[in-house]
Design a protein around this motif. Structure first.
Motif, PDB file in Angstrom:
ATOM      1  N   SER A 172      56.450   6.926  15.257  1.00 27.38           N
ATOM      2  CA  SER A 172      56.934   8.097  14.509  1.00 27.38           C
ATOM      3  C   SER A 172      56.351   9.427  14.999  1.00 27.38           C
ATOM      4  N   THR A 173      55.164   9.384  15.612  1.00 25.66           N
ATOM      5  CA  THR A 173      54.535  10.658  16.029  1.00 25.66           C
ATOM      6  C   THR A 173      55.433  11.501  16.938  1.00 25.66           C
TER       7      THR A 173
ATOM      8  N   ASP B 259      57.994   1.138  25.551  1.00 30.61           N
ATOM      9  CA  ASP B 259      58.018  -0.166  24.884  1.00 30.61           C
ATOM     10  C   ASP B 259      59.152  -0.201  23.866  1.00 30.61           C
TER      11      ASP B 259
ATOM     12  N   ARG C 261      60.708  -2.614  20.291  1.00 32.24           N
ATOM     13  CA  ARG C 261      60.632  -3.754  19.368  1.00 32.24           C
ATOM     14  C   ARG C 261      61.785  -4.687  19.678  1.00 32.24           C
TER      15      ARG C 261
ATOM     16  N   ASN D 231      62.826   1.835  18.863  1.00 36.80           N
ATOM     17  CA  ASN D 231      62.308   3.061  19.494  1.00 36.80           C
ATOM     18  C   ASN D 231      63.434   3.822  20.182  1.00 36.80           C
TER      19      ASN D 231
ATOM     20  N   ILE E 147      49.211   6.059  20.061  1.00 36.34           N
ATOM     21  CA  ILE E 147      48.251   4.970  19.822  1.00 36.34           C
ATOM     22  C   ILE E 147      48.356   4.537  18.364  1.00 36.34           C
TER      23      ILE E 147
ATOM     24  N   HIS F   1      45.923   0.285  20.014  1.00 36.08           N
ATOM     25  CA  HIS F   1      46.992  -0.142  20.931  1.00 36.08           C
ATOM     26  C   HIS F   1      47.752   1.061  21.451  1.00 36.08           C
TER      27      HIS F   1
ATOM     28  N   ALA G 123      51.693   1.799  23.681  1.00 37.81           N
ATOM     29  CA  ALA G 123      52.955   1.121  23.990  1.00 37.81           C
ATOM     30  C   ALA G 123      52.973  -0.143  23.130  1.00 37.81           C
TER      31      ALA G 123
ATOM     32  N   ARG H 154      57.169  -8.218  21.372  1.00 37.11           N
ATOM     33  CA  ARG H 154      57.465  -6.843  21.744  1.00 37.11           C
ATOM     34  C   ARG H 154      57.818  -6.810  23.234  1.00 37.11           C
TER      35      ARG H 154
ATOM     36  N   LYS I  38      44.070   8.213  12.994  1.00 36.54           N
ATOM     37  CA  LYS I  38      43.839   7.803  14.391  1.00 36.54           C
ATOM     38  C   LYS I  38      42.448   8.238  14.877  1.00 36.54           C
TER      39      LYS I  38
HETATM   40  C1  6PG Z   1      55.652   1.471  18.884  1.00 36.91           C
HETATM   41  C2  6PG Z   1      54.946   2.431  19.798  1.00 36.91           C
HETATM   42  C3  6PG Z   1      53.492   2.401  19.524  1.00 36.91           C
HETATM   43  C4  6PG Z   1      53.215   3.712  18.818  1.00 36.91           C
HETATM   44  C5  6PG Z   1      51.989   3.585  17.987  1.00 36.91           C
HETATM   45  C6  6PG Z   1      51.822   4.821  17.096  1.00 36.91           C
HETATM   46  O1  6PG Z   1      56.588   0.809  19.324  1.00 36.91           O
HETATM   47  O2  6PG Z   1      55.253   1.464  17.705  1.00 36.91           O
HETATM   48  O3  6PG Z   1      55.316   2.524  21.021  1.00 36.91           O
HETATM   49  O4  6PG Z   1      52.652   2.261  20.616  1.00 36.91           O
HETATM   50  O5  6PG Z   1      53.072   4.756  19.770  1.00 36.91           O
HETATM   51  O6  6PG Z   1      52.129   2.433  17.179  1.00 36.91           O
HETATM   52  O7  6PG Z   1      52.876   4.845  16.186  1.00 36.91           O
HETATM   53  P1  6PG Z   1      53.005   6.088  15.180  1.00 36.91           P
HETATM   54  O8  6PG Z   1      53.317   7.266  16.017  1.00 36.91           O
HETATM   55  O9  6PG Z   1      54.153   5.694  14.282  1.00 36.91           O
HETATM   56  O10 6PG Z   1      51.688   6.197  14.461  1.00 36.91           O
END
Ligand code: 6PG
Length: 249
Positions: free
Chosen positions: A53-54, A81, A83, A93, A148, A153, A155, A183, A206
């Motif tokens: 979401s960021t 990456d 889902r 994504n 992240i 984690h 990606a 994933r 974070k």
């Molecule tokens: C995913 C992302 C993952 C994401 C982090 C942060 O598929 O979820 O690629 O690596 O960047 O989980 O997610 P938020 O931005 O939602 O905190």
């Protein structure tokens, strides 16, 4: 905006913005500059977008304010990456990026990871697509955006998962026990071959992971973002909340 001084892991450059809005605005400027540079030098800009979401704020701003600042006819879009869901799923994504940005501009090409397929097949297919695109050479992205998780984690390279140790693949399927899901992800090798890797990280949640990733000697298997070490070091674009444990000195 402040660039933090400090001997951060992996030669990281850490830039702190006052708010998530300022972070998004700076990330748009960075994207536009890198696109201009790549198109000027190589006639194209090859970018892998982040999930989660960021990045939404950045991608929406890019579509709204910078649509005409980028020659989208020279931009080729991939993903870091995905889902294992169909492209119209709220968890996709690709759908996030399509809603926020891609449906508002006309990139030369968009290459989504096909989350609706058997994961092993989808990963192999993406590798073939990348190899073909890069003329059989190792993929070298001009820019890879990453986020992240609060577990460190990035990606879909999650802590203590098999994909972390894969060094002979471009992209792989990855079993994430803690989410009870499969994933699809670029490997650390592909990410680290990029000309630029920019992390977009916002929010207090974070801060703990960032301190571990950037300042500690924690095991990269526990904090996989520590595996990301492109030439010249990654760039971390943070808001003040996410950076709160870094600035404490
Ligand atoms: C995913 C992302 C993952 C994401 C982090 C942060 O598929 O979820 O690629 O690596 O960047 O989980 O997610 P938020 O931005 O939602 O905190």
């Amino acid at each position: 905006m402040t660039e933090l001084e400090g001997n951060f892991n992996n030669d990281a450059t850490v830039i702190v913005h006052d708010s998530a809005e300022d972070l998004a605005s700076a990330a748009v400027g960075d994207f536009v500059r890198r696109a201009e540079e790549a198109i000027g030098e190589r006639g194209r800009f090859v970018v892998a977008l982040a999930g989660g979401s960021t990045p939404i704020a950045t991608y929406e701003l890019l579509a709204k304010d910078a649509r005409d600042s980028v020659d989208w006819s020279k931009v080729h879009v991939f993903f870091g990456d995905e889902r294992t869901v169909p492209p119209d799923s709220e968890d996709s994504n690709f759908k996030m990026a399509d809603d926020a940005l891609l449906s508002h501009v006309s990139p030369a090409s968009v290459h989504r990871m096909r989350g609706e397929l058997d994961p092993a097949r989808a990963a192999e297919e993406y590798e073939r697509e990348l190899s073909e695109f890069f003329g059989g050479e190792r993929p070298v992205f001009d820019l890879i955006h990453l986020g992240i998780g609060d577990d460190g984690h990035t990606a879909s390279l999650f802590p203590n998962t098999d994909a972390l140790d894969v060094s002979d693949r471009i992209a792989v399927e990855n079993r994430v026990e803690k989410l009870d899901t499969m994933r699809l992800t670029l490997t650390k090798e592909t990410i680290n071959a990029a000309r630029a890797v920019v992390f977009l990280v916002a929010g207090e949640g974070k801060a703990g992971a960032l301190e571990k990733i950037l300042k500690s000697n924690a095991d990269p298997h526990e904090f996989p973002s520590k595996l990301i070490r492109p030439a010249g070091g990654p760039v971390w674009m943070l808001d003040r909340a996410a950076a709160s444990k870094l600035e404490a000195g």
